[in-house]
Every structure is written in C-alpha cells, then in structure tokens.
Design a protein around this motif. Sequence first.
Motif: not given
Ligand SMILES: O=C[C@H](O)COP(=O)(O)O
Length: 258
Positions: A10, A12, A102, A174, A178-180, A219-221, A239-242
Amino acid sequence: MSRKPLIAGNWKMNLNHIEAVTLVQKLAWTLDDANFDFDKTEVAVFPPFTDIRSVQSLIEGDKFRIEYGGQDISAHDSGAYTGEISGSFLAKLNAAYVLVGHSERRTYHGETDEVCAAKVQAAYRHEITPVLCVGEGLDIREAGNHVTYTLEQLRGSISGLTAEQAKSLVIAYEPVWAIGTGKVATAEDAQEMAAAIRAELTKLYSADVANQVRVLYGGSVKSSSAPSIMEQADVDGVLVGGASLQADEFAAIARFDA
Ligand SMILES: O=C[C@H](O)COP(=O)(O)O
C-alpha cells in the motif's frame, strides 16, 4: 486447504505516476532476476488513483505478473459524489483488488463499519476483490480487548456479505499502534488475531468459507520480520506500507521463503 500467499504493498499518498512506473519496473525486474515464482505467491501494489492508468499500461504492456488495486472505492457507482472513485472506473482499469476501511480512512475520513460494508458490496458489484482492513488502537490493545474489538469491526464491515462473496474476501489485520511506528506486532500476535478472525468466519458462514478467506497482517512489516509472520498457520500474507516504497525491500518481503 491451501491459500495462495498475497504480498500487498500500500503506497498510501506516495509516488506520482512517473515514480510509480519506475518502482513497478524495478520490482518486476528484481523479482524476475530472483526467479520469483508468481504461481506460488501473489504480489500486488496499491498506488494512488492518479498512478493506476500508468501502472496498468506498464504491467499489461510488459506482461508483468504483478496485480494492482485502488486504495479506496466509493460506496456509490456514479453521481454527484465529488472526489470519489467508482468501482466501475477501477474495474475498467482491470484492478484486481481494492482496500476498504484502512485505518487511515477510518481515522481521518470517519469511515464507519457501515460505510465499509457498503464499500465491500460496491467492490463485489464490480468484481473487484476487497481487502478489508480491521484492527485495534493502542488503548484497546492495552486493555486486552483487541480480539473482541476487531471481531466486532469485522462483523460490522461484512454485514450483508453472502457466503459465496465471503470466500474470496481478503482481510488485513492491522493493529493501528503498529502502523508506521516501527512497532511490529509479534508473529504470535498476528497468528492470534488471524485465528480468531477465521473462527469468527466459521461461526458466521462455515469452516469451508473460513478456510478460503485470506488473512493478512499489516503494520511495520520489513523483510526481516516477514518470514516469521508468514510462518503462522492462519496468516496468508502481509499488507506493507513504508517498506513497499523501496523495490528491493518489497521484493525481499515477497521472497519471504527464499
Ligand atoms: O497498509 C499498510 C499499513 O498501514 C502498514 O503500513 P506500514 O508498513 O508503513 O506500517
């Protein structure tokens, strides 16, 4: 029952359409160089809406086996809903997936479970697979109510979903804390919730349906944490963000079993 792992990125609100093409190209080449087996593991990216046409042209033109989807979908199909994107537009772009609910949509845009349920239905109307996000905040986790809270959010967000629809659903657990943040839930935390979600789906539908639903953790994977998370019996992907914004790192996550 074997569920195909799904490694989803993702983006974002990051990367314009030119940067998007560069990233997808690099991701595809990195995976190809590593002889990545797309039959065994699915890889999907969720770019901003303005990038999707460019990503589609690249993927279809170069026959890359990477899937893509939208980060949101309107509950409505057309009409006076300024700024919203219809599922029919996403379907026309051959989007396979769409994120629904989300935590950033729930937090900043006040999306309720009821709104999410309508968006899940909109996705199915246009034959797009919803990736429904659920998860608790830190206060709820600290009070020990995370399972009850998340399952309630799940029930509300899939209200009205038929068993046939539910089979293809993807659920992303998620935990908001733990997100970001760099704080990853432990692999055991991910498994605890994934198992609870599957048990709830068994109650609501049947074991057959529950065993087909893919449950992801987000969440911060990072590539360092993905293997132990992916080892968990009820976790079918991440589901990976950053970390999905760097082709090398995201490719390394997709190669969790290499
Ligand atoms: O959609 C992805 C999640 O919000 C995780 O984001 P993150 O991997 O940056 O913590």
